[in-house]
Design an enzyme around this catalytic site. Sequence first.
Site, PDB file in Angstrom:
ATOM      1  N   GLU A   1      -0.244   6.980  -2.829  1.00 44.57           N
ATOM      2  CA  GLU A   1      -1.329   6.145  -2.313  1.00 44.57           C
ATOM      3  C   GLU A   1      -2.032   6.890  -1.179  1.00 44.57           C
ATOM      4  OE1 GLU A   1      -0.522   1.730  -2.942  1.00 44.57           O
ATOM      5  OE2 GLU A   1       0.849   2.299  -1.382  1.00 44.57           O
TER       6      GLU A   1
ATOM      7  N   HIS B   1       5.506   2.750   2.843  1.00 41.33           N
ATOM      8  CA  HIS B   1       4.108   2.319   2.685  1.00 41.33           C
ATOM      9  C   HIS B   1       3.310   2.813   3.895  1.00 41.33           C
ATOM     10  CE1 HIS B   1       0.532  -0.171   2.487  1.00 41.33           C
ATOM     11  NE2 HIS B   1       0.778  -0.264   1.193  1.00 41.33           N
TER      12      HIS B   1
HETATM   13  P1  PGA Z   1      -5.104  -2.130  -2.154  1.00 45.61           P
HETATM   14  O1  PGA Z   1      -3.641  -1.894  -1.540  1.00 45.61           O
HETATM   15  O2  PGA Z   1      -4.961  -2.127  -3.654  1.00 45.61           O
HETATM   16  O3  PGA Z   1      -5.507  -3.481  -1.634  1.00 45.61           O
HETATM   17  O4  PGA Z   1      -5.960  -1.025  -1.673  1.00 45.61           O
HETATM   18  C1  PGA Z   1      -2.813  -0.913  -2.061  1.00 45.61           C
HETATM   19  C2  PGA Z   1      -1.538  -0.832  -1.262  1.00 45.61           C
HETATM   20  O5  PGA Z   1      -1.558  -1.000  -0.036  1.00 45.61           O
HETATM   21  O6  PGA Z   1      -0.465  -0.568  -1.833  1.00 45.61           O
END
Ligand code: PGA
Length: 267
Positions: free
Chosen positions: A171, A99
């Site tokens: 992401e 992450h």
């Molecule tokens: P968010 O977080 O949807 O609050 O932007 C996504 C994540 O950190 O996986």
Amino acid sequence: MSRLDKLYIGTNTKMFKSIKQTDNYLKELEELTADIPKKEIEIFVLPSFTSLINAKKIVGSSIKIGAQNMCWENEGQFTGEVSPVMLNELNLDIVMSGHSERRSIFLESDEIQGLKVYSSIKNGFISLLCIGETEEEKNYHVADERIRIQLKKALNKIDLGMADKLWIAYEPVWAIGVNGKPAKPEYINSRHTSIKKCLIDIFGDKVGSEIPVLYGGSVNRKNSTEIIAIDNVDGLFIGRSAWNAKEFNLIIRDTLEIFSKRKIARS
Ligand code: PGA
């Protein structure tokens, strides 16, 4: 049946929610989603370490439960870490690694993700590997290069037989969290195309094209349907907007409807 016939949708509660709050959240989410056929969907939640024992007992097999992080070694002098053997005592389904908050705040390298992905699959977990470029990398137009390096380093020791336990979450770092700006569908589509191509380069067409690639970063009820309408987005990985069970249930239902139409159009 293809692995991609299912919609993958889950949340990481980060360092939010007490044990009691997580218990209540999961009970509510399970009740609200009880009627959704689980052959069509993989719902998953990654709560805090302290909530994991209860979490797994509360949801049974209807919602997959996973850890947000893990040490790659089974035991040893790793103060403050939690091992795969310990997580296996809780019968968890998933372990996440990479992450962006682990990479940027705790300075975890691509090589470390490689150790974690390998260890989590070897220990029987689904490995959810997060990848994504920073805003600076996006501005230099090297997002695909960055993503490719992250994938190649983290998957270096993963053989074909292990790849069926692998999920990827794309992401973009600049899209995540309270200061994040949601990525545009065209941008998501381009990155997912590159990720899928890289997975095929690594594992070959048959295995590589079957690895689920989820999108995350400021996904909410408004944008979730247009994101899941993108053909090569296999699921959603949501933070803030999924932390209320009612809201998450609505996102799940809205997106499953779009996803089912996509499947019909494909067949
Ligand atoms: P968010 O977080 O949807 O609050 O932007 C996504 C994540 O950190 O996986």
